[in-house]
Design an enzyme around this catalytic site. Sequence first.
Site, PDB file in Angstrom:
ATOM      1  N   HIS A  60       4.494 -79.856  30.895  1.00 14.80           N
ATOM      2  CA  HIS A  60       4.041 -80.115  32.262  1.00 14.80           C
ATOM      3  C   HIS A  60       4.281 -81.589  32.548  1.00 14.80           C
ATOM      4  CE1 HIS A  60       0.552 -81.255  29.877  1.00 14.80           C
ATOM      5  NE2 HIS A  60      -0.063 -81.753  30.948  1.00 14.80           N
ATOM      6  N   HIS A  62       2.117 -84.180  33.603  1.00 13.86           N
ATOM      7  CA  HIS A  62       1.077 -85.193  33.608  1.00 13.86           C
ATOM      8  C   HIS A  62       1.585 -86.459  32.903  1.00 13.86           C
ATOM      9  CE1 HIS A  62      -2.646 -82.447  34.424  1.00 13.86           C
ATOM     10  NE2 HIS A  62      -1.999 -82.784  35.518  1.00 13.86           N
ATOM     11  N   ASP A  64       0.620 -88.538  30.578  1.00 14.44           N
ATOM     12  CA  ASP A  64       0.604 -88.705  29.122  1.00 14.44           C
ATOM     13  C   ASP A  64       1.576 -87.770  28.413  1.00 14.44           C
ATOM     14  OD1 ASP A  64      -1.143 -86.633  29.973  1.00 14.44           O
ATOM     15  OD2 ASP A  64      -2.184 -86.637  28.052  1.00 14.44           O
ATOM     16  N   HIS A  65       2.284 -86.940  29.175  1.00 18.18           N
ATOM     17  CA  HIS A  65       3.289 -86.048  28.597  1.00 18.18           C
ATOM     18  C   HIS A  65       4.705 -86.390  29.039  1.00 18.18           C
ATOM     19  CE1 HIS A  65       0.649 -82.865  26.785  1.00 18.18           C
ATOM     20  NE2 HIS A  65      -0.217 -83.520  27.542  1.00 18.18           N
ATOM     21  N   HIS A 141      -3.509 -74.587  32.503  1.00 21.25           N
ATOM     22  CA  HIS A 141      -3.814 -76.012  32.659  1.00 21.25           C
ATOM     23  C   HIS A 141      -3.551 -76.415  34.111  1.00 21.25           C
ATOM     24  CE1 HIS A 141      -4.577 -80.089  31.467  1.00 21.25           C
ATOM     25  NE2 HIS A 141      -3.362 -80.497  31.812  1.00 21.25           N
TER      26      HIS A 141
END
Length: 250
Positions: A60, A62, A64-65, A141
């Site tokens: 995904h 976000h 931090d990814h 999520h």
Amino acid sequence: MKVTILGSGTAVPDLKRNSAGVLLENDGKRYLVDCGYGTVHQLLRLGITYHDIDGIFFTHHHPDHMCDLVYLLFGSQYPGDPRTKDLPIVAAPGFRAYFDNLMSAFNNWLVPKTYQVNILEQDEETRVYDGLRVTTARVQHIEMSRGYRFENTEGKNVAISGDTEYHPNLAVLGKDADLMIIECSTPDEMKVEKHSTPSICGRMAREARCRTLCLTHFYPPCDDATVLGQCRKEFDGEIVLARDLTAFNL
């Protein structure tokens, strides 16, 4: 197949844990699954540069990814040693529009001149990339969240959840897997909506009947909690608590 945890942490700055990122090496190819803060430096510690990545799979989008994608794309334009190999990026439907907005936000400074970025939107399906069979499925999520199963021609396979609450699709993706890598953000007693805890991870691993379970994506409270004990109540197979650069040879 070799799998290395590049980042075992979250968005919380931590000198011991970088943000989410996994390196998957198979048949001479190197792929990233997510590309959170610190991923590029972790690759350098392994002797791997922006030239060497053959593709990126995002669970995904976000920060931090995926925030080191900006670093990787910008670094790849270094005039003294530019990347020349095309870069496929695989993610859920909607990622192409997000990527175009990202390029625009940086005033097109990230748009490559010496290679192409190929955005491949993959929904709940199976495709083959360089002989690697890749299956994606929805997890719980955000709308764009997908879990992955990677299987090579020798039958070795790994499932990666990304961020998720309990979801039965993980048992399908991880069915009899050699390795399941599941997000484990907080201890059981600190459960956060749309994230997993040790007991949830153990339940999904038990339902999948995987061989080895790796817990990752730890927020700081996990470092002081009985994460292993909580997970062990649900899963009696091998459990590994990820650290940065934890590696598995499958």
